[in-house]
Design a protein around this motif. Structure first.
Motif, PDB file in Angstrom:
ATOM      1  N   MET A   1       5.191  -4.850   6.131  1.00  0.00           N
ATOM      2  CA  MET A   1       4.248  -4.567   7.200  1.00  0.00           C
ATOM      3  C   MET A   1       3.641  -3.171   7.045  1.00  0.00           C
ATOM      4  SD  MET A   1       5.238  -5.149  11.156  1.00  0.00           S
ATOM      5  CE  MET A   1       6.324  -6.539  11.147  1.00  0.00           C
ATOM      6  N   VAL A   2       4.491  -2.180   6.824  1.00  0.00           N
ATOM      7  CA  VAL A   2       3.985  -0.805   6.800  1.00  0.00           C
ATOM      8  C   VAL A   2       3.238  -0.483   5.517  1.00  0.00           C
ATOM      9  CG1 VAL A   2       5.825   0.006   8.310  1.00  0.00           C
ATOM     10  CG2 VAL A   2       6.065   0.276   5.841  1.00  0.00           C
TER      11      VAL A   2
ATOM     12  N   LEU B   1      10.721   4.025  10.103  1.00  0.00           N
ATOM     13  CA  LEU B   1       9.453   3.728   9.441  1.00  0.00           C
ATOM     14  C   LEU B   1       9.279   4.572   8.179  1.00  0.00           C
ATOM     15  CD1 LEU B   1       7.108   3.409  12.540  1.00  0.00           C
ATOM     16  CD2 LEU B   1       7.829   1.581  10.996  1.00  0.00           C
TER      17      LEU B   1
ATOM     18  N   GLN C   1       0.106  -5.801  14.212  1.00  0.00           N
ATOM     19  CA  GLN C   1       1.396  -5.521  13.592  1.00  0.00           C
ATOM     20  C   GLN C   1       1.787  -4.066  13.793  1.00  0.00           C
ATOM     21  OE1 GLN C   1       3.289  -7.685  12.392  1.00  0.00           O
ATOM     22  NE2 GLN C   1       2.180  -9.350  11.407  1.00  0.00           N
TER      23      GLN C   1
ATOM     24  N   GLN D   1       1.533  -7.480   4.846  1.00  0.00           N
ATOM     25  CA  GLN D   1       2.174  -8.398   5.793  1.00  0.00           C
ATOM     26  C   GLN D   1       1.863  -9.849   5.511  1.00  0.00           C
ATOM     27  OE1 GLN D   1       0.358  -5.683   7.513  1.00  0.00           O
ATOM     28  NE2 GLN D   1      -0.870  -6.627   9.094  1.00  0.00           N
TER      29      GLN D   1
ATOM     30  N   LEU E   1       9.688  -5.391   7.704  1.00  0.00           N
ATOM     31  CA  LEU E   1       9.016  -4.139   8.079  1.00  0.00           C
ATOM     32  C   LEU E   1       8.410  -3.388   6.873  1.00  0.00           C
ATOM     33  CD1 LEU E   1       8.450  -2.535  10.685  1.00  0.00           C
ATOM     34  CD2 LEU E   1      10.502  -1.204  10.207  1.00  0.00           C
ATOM     35  N   PRO E   2       9.139  -3.281   5.753  1.00  0.00           N
ATOM     36  CA  PRO E   2       8.530  -2.576   4.613  1.00  0.00           C
ATOM     37  C   PRO E   2       7.218  -3.201   4.157  1.00  0.00           C
ATOM     38  CG  PRO E   2      10.882  -2.809   4.268  1.00  0.00           C
ATOM     39  CD  PRO E   2      10.543  -3.651   5.468  1.00  0.00           C
TER      40      PRO E   2
ATOM     41  N   TYR F   1      -0.045   5.807   9.025  1.00  0.00           N
ATOM     42  CA  TYR F   1       0.280   4.513   9.629  1.00  0.00           C
ATOM     43  C   TYR F   1       1.027   4.719  10.938  1.00  0.00           C
ATOM     44  CZ  TYR F   1       2.273  -0.168  10.061  1.00  0.00           C
ATOM     45  OH  TYR F   1       2.646  -1.402  10.520  1.00  0.00           O
TER      46      TYR F   1
ATOM     47  N   VAL G   1      11.456   3.178   5.311  1.00  0.00           N
ATOM     48  CA  VAL G   1      10.990   1.986   4.608  1.00  0.00           C
ATOM     49  C   VAL G   1       9.610   2.197   3.980  1.00  0.00           C
ATOM     50  CG1 VAL G   1      12.366   0.448   6.043  1.00  0.00           C
ATOM     51  CG2 VAL G   1       9.979   0.909   6.661  1.00  0.00           C
ATOM     52  N   GLY G   2       9.157   3.456   3.937  1.00  0.00           N
ATOM     53  CA  GLY G   2       7.960   3.752   3.152  1.00  0.00           C
ATOM     54  C   GLY G   2       6.650   3.750   3.912  1.00  0.00           C
ATOM     55  N   ALA G   3       6.692   3.980   5.233  1.00  0.00           N
ATOM     56  CA  ALA G   3       5.437   4.068   5.988  1.00  0.00           C
ATOM     57  C   ALA G   3       4.818   5.444   5.787  1.00  0.00           C
ATOM     58  CB  ALA G   3       5.684   3.831   7.479  1.00  0.00           C
ATOM     59  N   ARG G   4       3.502   5.456   5.592  1.00  0.00           N
ATOM     60  CA  ARG G   4       2.802   6.745   5.508  1.00  0.00           C
ATOM     61  C   ARG G   4       2.678   7.337   6.910  1.00  0.00           C
ATOM     62  NH1 ARG G   4      -0.725   4.316   1.466  1.00  0.00           N
ATOM     63  NH2 ARG G   4      -0.412   5.436  -0.507  1.00  0.00           N
TER      64      ARG G   4
END
Lengths: 225, 300
Positions: free
Chosen positions: A104-105, B210, B16, A109, A101-102, B219, B213-216
């Protein structure tokens, strides 16, 4: 890497932490201990920008945390792997997807196709659980999956909050060995735990410093542990 | 937020990113249904506005350029006075054409009231002269004065007496139609905002993971925005198609319907409803974006 300077944190009631100064140098291995409710989790959260200090300064990778906006915090978290005691996953995605997941975000990916992911899965011993959904995992498997997710971006720092809280002794030994291996690869590691026997078992393998939170302050615990 | 790169990314999609938000069955159907229902209503509001617009234009413009002169005189003088009035009209500025209605035409006009067997020549029915004005129009007051002097039995009716309230009513109807469209758009925005807020609240844990784990924020928001924009769009496509079919199936306005224009679309106006799904998509895009940004800001 992560520097705290005279940091205080108070919830609505009173001060939980005060006058905390701490420097996590690259490649160091720290334990954080103290009684339940002493503020171990709060200190961890301060270290990855989930909370802002009510006084003092925190520098994450050289930048003052107060000057960071939400996107900067997101980027910081790509360099800090976090493992919680009660790990949360995206329950509708497979273990493999959750671990990657890290990537991916953060728009990487493509790297999930590489062999590294498989290697990481076997390193944490989850290869044959790759397609399972997170709710189907045991406590130990969840912790190992969380660790794999925390390190897949090859972070500079790994923060683990009671990573062995829900699992048996043998499994916690295994998890700890993984964290020691990471430290030997140059990662900075900070583990919050109240399990002193775990700390003793670790100190045989690695140069670890033990920090204790007592009376809202942090102190370096004696070498006798 | 509305730049082409974002839009093309929105349309192309990110398989994704879509997967990180768990699929929802029932609420998705509700959003689709509500968007379809609103689009269906919007088609009718649009048809109403456009038809009212046509009506207002016709009454305001076409009828404004016609007038009627009634020659009320004893039967033996009627022909002479009619000729006199016609010759005055020929020299009147602003008159394009003028002609006296024939007996047959007048009988057709009166038939609905007196029945077809009316013997018109036995009754002192006034002769009607139809006057068509040029684009510049004529001066009714001046014409009235001239007629009063030379043709005592002539009465000029420039239709303004009954035309104005009709034009006003049609304009008001058109305004109501457009207001309905604005209200429908606002209702779609409110409905999408509620649905998006519910989805964001239901997925608080997903968002927390999210962020961890570093999602903006962008996103995370995109995953929701894309979902609701597409739902609103496809729902509106369905509703618009059904609405257009319903408009097509309306009985067409016959000549007997007189001057009332049928509710529906004409010519280029058929293209207008195509905008409805895009408008719904744009409204959903903006509403979800605002809801997502507001919710995300409150989370650690």
């Amino acid at each position: 890497m992560i520097e705290l300077e005279n940091v205080a944190y108070s919830y609505g009631g009173g001060e939980l932490l005060s006058d905390i100064s701490l420097k996590l140098a690259p490649g160091s291995f720290h334990f954080l201990t103290g009684p339940s409710g002493a503020g171990k989790t709060t200190l961890m959260k301060l270290c990855y920008g989930a909370l802002l200090p009510t006084a003092g300064h925190i520098r994450l990778f050289g930048a003052d945390v107060r000057g960071l906006d939400r996107d900067d915090i997101a980027v910081v978290r790509r360099r800090v792997g976090v493992v919680h005691q009660d790990v949360q996953f995206l329950d509708h995605l497979s273990v493999t997807d959750n671990i990657s997941l890290p990537l991916m975000v953060s728009g990487r990916q493509a790297e999930t196709q590489s062999g590294d992911l498989g290697e990481l899965m076997s390193w944490v011993g989850l290869t044959n659980r790759a397609d399972a959904l997170p709710p189907e995992l045991s406590g130990g498997e969840r912790q190992r999956a969380a660790l794999a997710r925390a390190v897949i971006m090859s972070p500079d720092v790994v923060l683990a909050d009671e990573p062995t809280g829900n699992i048996d002794w043998e499994m916690s030994q295994r998890l700890l060995r993984l964290l020691i291996e990471l430290n030997k690869m140059g990662k900075t590691v900070l583990i919050a735990t109240h399990d002193l026997s775990l700390i003793r078992a670790t100190k045989a393998h690695v140069q670890a410093r033990v920090l204790r939170i007592a009376n809202r302050r942090i102190q370096l615990a004696g070498a006798d542990l | 937020m509305f730049n082409t790169a974002n839009l093309s990314a929105l349309v192309a999609g990110d398989r994704q990113a879509d997967r990180v938000v768990p699929p929802t069955g029932f609420t998705a159907q509700l959003t689709l249904f509500a968007a379809a229902a609103m689009a269906f209503l919007a088609v009718f509001a649009l048809a109403l506005s456009l038809a009212a617009g046509r009506l207002a234009d016709r009454w305001g413009d076409a009828l404004a350029r016609s007038a009627t002169i009634r020659i009320v005189a004893p039967l033996d003088q009627r022909g002479a006075q009619t000729d006199a009035a016609l010759s005055i009209l020929q020299t009147t500025k602003g008159v394009q054409s003028a002609r006296a209605l024939s007996d047959a035409e007048q009988q057709a006009l009166l038939a609905p009231w007196f029945g077809p067997d009316l013997a018109l020549d036995t009754l002192p029915v006034p002769r009607l002269i139809e006057v068509i004005e040029t684009a510049e129009g004529m001066d009714p007051a001046g014409l009235r004065l001239r007629l009063a002097a030379e043709v005592p039995g002539a009465v000029l009716d420039d239709h303004s007496r009954w035309r104005e309230p009709l034009v006003q009513a049609a304009s008001r109807l058109r305004l109501l139609g457009w207001m309905s469209i604005v209200l429908i758009a606002a209702a779609v925005a409110a409905m999408i905002t509620l649905a998006a807020n519910a989805a964001l609240a239901a997925n608080a844990q997903v968002i927390a993971v999210l962020r961890l784990v570093g999602a903006r924020d962008d996103y995370i928001a995109r995953a929701f925005i894309r979902r609701f924009t597409l739902r609103a769009f496809w729902g509106a496509v369905t509703g618009t198609v059904l609405g257009l079919l319903a408009v097509l199936l309306l009985p067409s306005a016959s000549d007997a319907g007189g001057f009332l224009t049928g509710l529906g679309f004409q010519g280029i106006h058929w293209l207008w409803p195509i905008l409805i799904p895009f408008l719904a998509g744009a409204v959903a895009f903006a509403a979800t974006g605002a809801a997502a940004r507001r919710t995300l800001k409150e989370l650690a």
